[in-house]
Design a protein around this motif. Sequence first.
Motif, mmCIF file in Angstrom:
data_model
loop_
_atom_site.group_PDB
_atom_site.id
_atom_site.type_symbol
_atom_site.label_atom_id
_atom_site.label_comp_id
_atom_site.label_asym_id
_atom_site.label_seq_id
_atom_site.Cartn_x
_atom_site.Cartn_y
_atom_site.Cartn_z
ATOM 1 N N LEU A 79 0.950 -1.236 0.099
ATOM 2 C CA LEU A 79 -0.026 0.167 0.067
ATOM 3 C C LEU A 79 0.778 1.189 -0.006
ATOM 4 O O LEU A 79 0.230 2.375 -0.204
ATOM 5 C CB LEU A 79 -1.075 0.152 1.401
ATOM 6 N N ALA A 80 2.204 1.178 -0.060
ATOM 7 C CA ALA A 80 2.948 2.377 -0.116
ATOM 8 C C ALA A 80 2.919 2.973 -1.412
ATOM 9 O O ALA A 80 3.330 4.107 -1.895
ATOM 10 C CB ALA A 80 4.431 2.224 0.204
ATOM 11 N N ASP A 81 2.491 1.983 -2.525
ATOM 12 C CA ASP A 81 2.474 2.168 -3.860
ATOM 13 C C ASP A 81 1.329 2.864 -4.119
ATOM 14 O O ASP A 81 0.149 2.219 -4.008
ATOM 15 C CB ASP A 81 2.837 0.870 -4.769
ATOM 16 N N PRO A 82 1.245 4.086 -4.566
ATOM 17 C CA PRO A 82 -0.155 4.776 -4.918
ATOM 18 C C PRO A 82 -1.015 3.966 -5.726
ATOM 19 O O PRO A 82 -2.064 4.255 -5.486
ATOM 20 C CB PRO A 82 0.389 6.137 -5.516
ATOM 21 N N ALA A 90 2.953 12.340 0.974
ATOM 22 C CA ALA A 90 3.075 12.245 -0.423
ATOM 23 C C ALA A 90 1.755 11.549 -1.061
ATOM 24 O O ALA A 90 1.296 11.924 -2.075
ATOM 25 C CB ALA A 90 4.241 11.220 -0.715
ATOM 26 N N LEU A 91 1.356 10.590 -0.428
ATOM 27 C CA LEU A 91 -0.104 9.953 -0.839
ATOM 28 C C LEU A 91 -1.161 10.948 -0.665
ATOM 29 O O LEU A 91 -2.194 10.982 -1.598
ATOM 30 C CB LEU A 91 -0.381 8.648 0.027
ATOM 31 N N VAL A 92 -1.176 11.726 0.494
ATOM 32 C CA VAL A 92 -2.245 12.675 0.483
ATOM 33 C C VAL A 92 -2.323 13.912 -0.584
ATOM 34 O O VAL A 92 -3.464 14.099 -1.167
ATOM 35 C CB VAL A 92 -2.308 13.343 2.014
ATOM 36 N N SER A 93 -1.168 14.210 -0.952
ATOM 37 C CA SER A 93 -1.093 15.216 -2.111
ATOM 38 C C SER A 93 -0.878 14.556 -3.451
ATOM 39 O O SER A 93 -0.943 15.478 -4.317
ATOM 40 C CB SER A 93 0.008 16.310 -1.963
ATOM 41 N N PRO A 130 -2.132 13.324 -6.827
ATOM 42 C CA PRO A 130 -3.468 13.817 -7.772
ATOM 43 C C PRO A 130 -4.218 12.559 -8.057
ATOM 44 O O PRO A 130 -5.373 12.581 -8.168
ATOM 45 C CB PRO A 130 -2.767 14.523 -8.862
ATOM 46 N N ALA A 131 -3.364 11.378 -8.419
ATOM 47 C CA ALA A 131 -4.177 10.056 -8.545
ATOM 48 C C ALA A 131 -5.087 9.661 -7.754
ATOM 49 O O ALA A 131 -5.968 8.850 -7.915
ATOM 50 C CB ALA A 131 -2.969 9.181 -8.988
ATOM 51 N N LEU A 132 -4.790 10.035 -6.293
ATOM 52 C CA LEU A 132 -5.777 9.813 -4.941
ATOM 53 C C LEU A 132 -6.342 10.591 -4.720
ATOM 54 O O LEU A 132 -7.175 10.863 -3.731
ATOM 55 C CB LEU A 132 -4.713 9.212 -4.091
#
Length: 596
Positions: A49-52, A124-127, A129-131
């Motif tokens: 889950l570290a991978d977006p 990094a995950l919060v910002s 755009p794909a997420l």
Amino acid sequence: MNHVPKRSETAAEHRWTLEDLFTSQAAWDKEYAQAKEQIKSVAVFQGKLADPEQLKACFELEDDLSLHVERLYVYANMKHHEDTAEPTYQALSDKSKKLSVETSEALSFITPEVLSLTDKELDALVSNPALAKYRHTLEEMRRQKAHILSKGEEALLAQVGNVSQAPGTIFSMLNNADLKFPKVKNEDGEEVELTHGRYIQFLESKNRDVRSAGFKAMYETYGKLKNTLASTLNANITKNIFYSRARKYPSTLEMSLYGDNIPKEVYTNLIDTIHKHLPLMHRYMELRKKLLKVDELHMYDLFAPLVDEFKMDISFEQAKATVKESLKPLGEDYLKVLQDGFDNGWIDTYENEGKRSGAYSWGAYGTHPYVLLNHKDNLNSMFTLTHEMGHALHSYYSDGNQDYRDAQYTIFLAEVASTLNEALLMDYMLNKSTNPKEKMYLLTYYADQFRTTVFRQTMFAEFEKITHERTEAGESLTPQELSQIYYDLNMKYYGPGMVIDKDIEMEWARIPHFYTSFYVYKYATGFSAATSFSKQILEEGAPAVERYLGFLKSGGSDYSINILKKAGVDMSTPEPIEQAMSVFEELIEQMEQLTK
């Protein structure tokens, strides 16, 4: 029609159309099989889950699976509620519950795994755009991270979980199974055993001796067990303190508010603002005394009917028409959806053999909501109809404007839409009423809602705050101290015009909500927010309606407090409670006019 009809005897137009959810049992079975397969494919994401991209795919699967399970669960249980004795749907309900548990277990690795990432990885995950679609979820996880412990500590806390339920379980067994109340004489002079269910009937009796006897019998019974009950309540407070310290919260109150991200001021403002307006409650008590024609008003007089029951015979058709008329201020679009609900199988109207009692609004995302009623042709049932349709339309607008994940609103917001509908119905009925008896009946009905939902729940909330703070400061609370705190609060809330009977000091011992700590304040804030909305809608019109519909469409896409604030109700300030109090004051003034 005195006999309760069988389900098969109920007319189709009075039943909900569950076919809109699943056309047949075969369709349910097919979706159940798909969900069972999907559960197996969740595990492939573990450790990735570290991978977006993997995280996005995992969230998508979680949403898809959760929606299937919700649909299956809602349908099975609503079928079961139509006739709870029907074995086919008892079995289906059990099957859906097991599936729900299995799904939760399969998905349970997601949050801990995301939280085990470093702050930098999480940011990094919060910002990313794909997420973007999952931003609120990720921000919420990041917010929770401060209070998540190491893996070993979390495992230990999980094991303590079963022990921590003990105070609530013990209280519940004592309260519901072991406590035996004495016999009390009812209105016909018969000796009847007092029970939790009959207690309120005794208190609503027109005969004062019956009220007094029921009241005394209730609290004397609790009084005999005061040491045990004080121990269970203290154990519950100690448990809360243990968790708040283990998870590094400043206090138990802040821990309880953290889940919904509610600032502490919301809680303290409520108490402070109600304190300021206690003279209104005292005025209402004086009025009660006058209407009941008694020299002294006692605690057991609080539920006595103030005016003769004004018999209002309201058929279901009339109830729907009146509710629709009263909701006109909410605009054309709202009325169109409401009518759609009335005409197209949203509502299961009347009682039948084996049908679940009470009323609720429920449903699954992607299909219109449903409402279960057990309609009787009276005023209460009409209020229940508008209340449940308020919930239903809230869900309808949320689902129609939010993705699945963001559509679900919190408990903090849930009662606002339903109570607002009640406030508009009440306003409509009061303006339309020309009969002074009817008007008085309505006014007392509404004033009592303020008393029980705003004042009484705030008093409970204050009791919880005091008992937790004292225990946090290292004091131990004896049964005598708990009773003293509770008695003093009653003195303060009900005022000098009332006799605060000594027996009431034991009431803390019978409130189940005290085992779900810091929850009851939501009744008072929800009622205040709804009253504030209704005042704005009736006074401002279109702009206020626009804001309110915006609130209904927001679902759970932001924190509750922000959703309300955007709509013009800022619960972090005293203003909504002040507005509710001004409505309460108007009620009292109207009642005083009628009693002159």
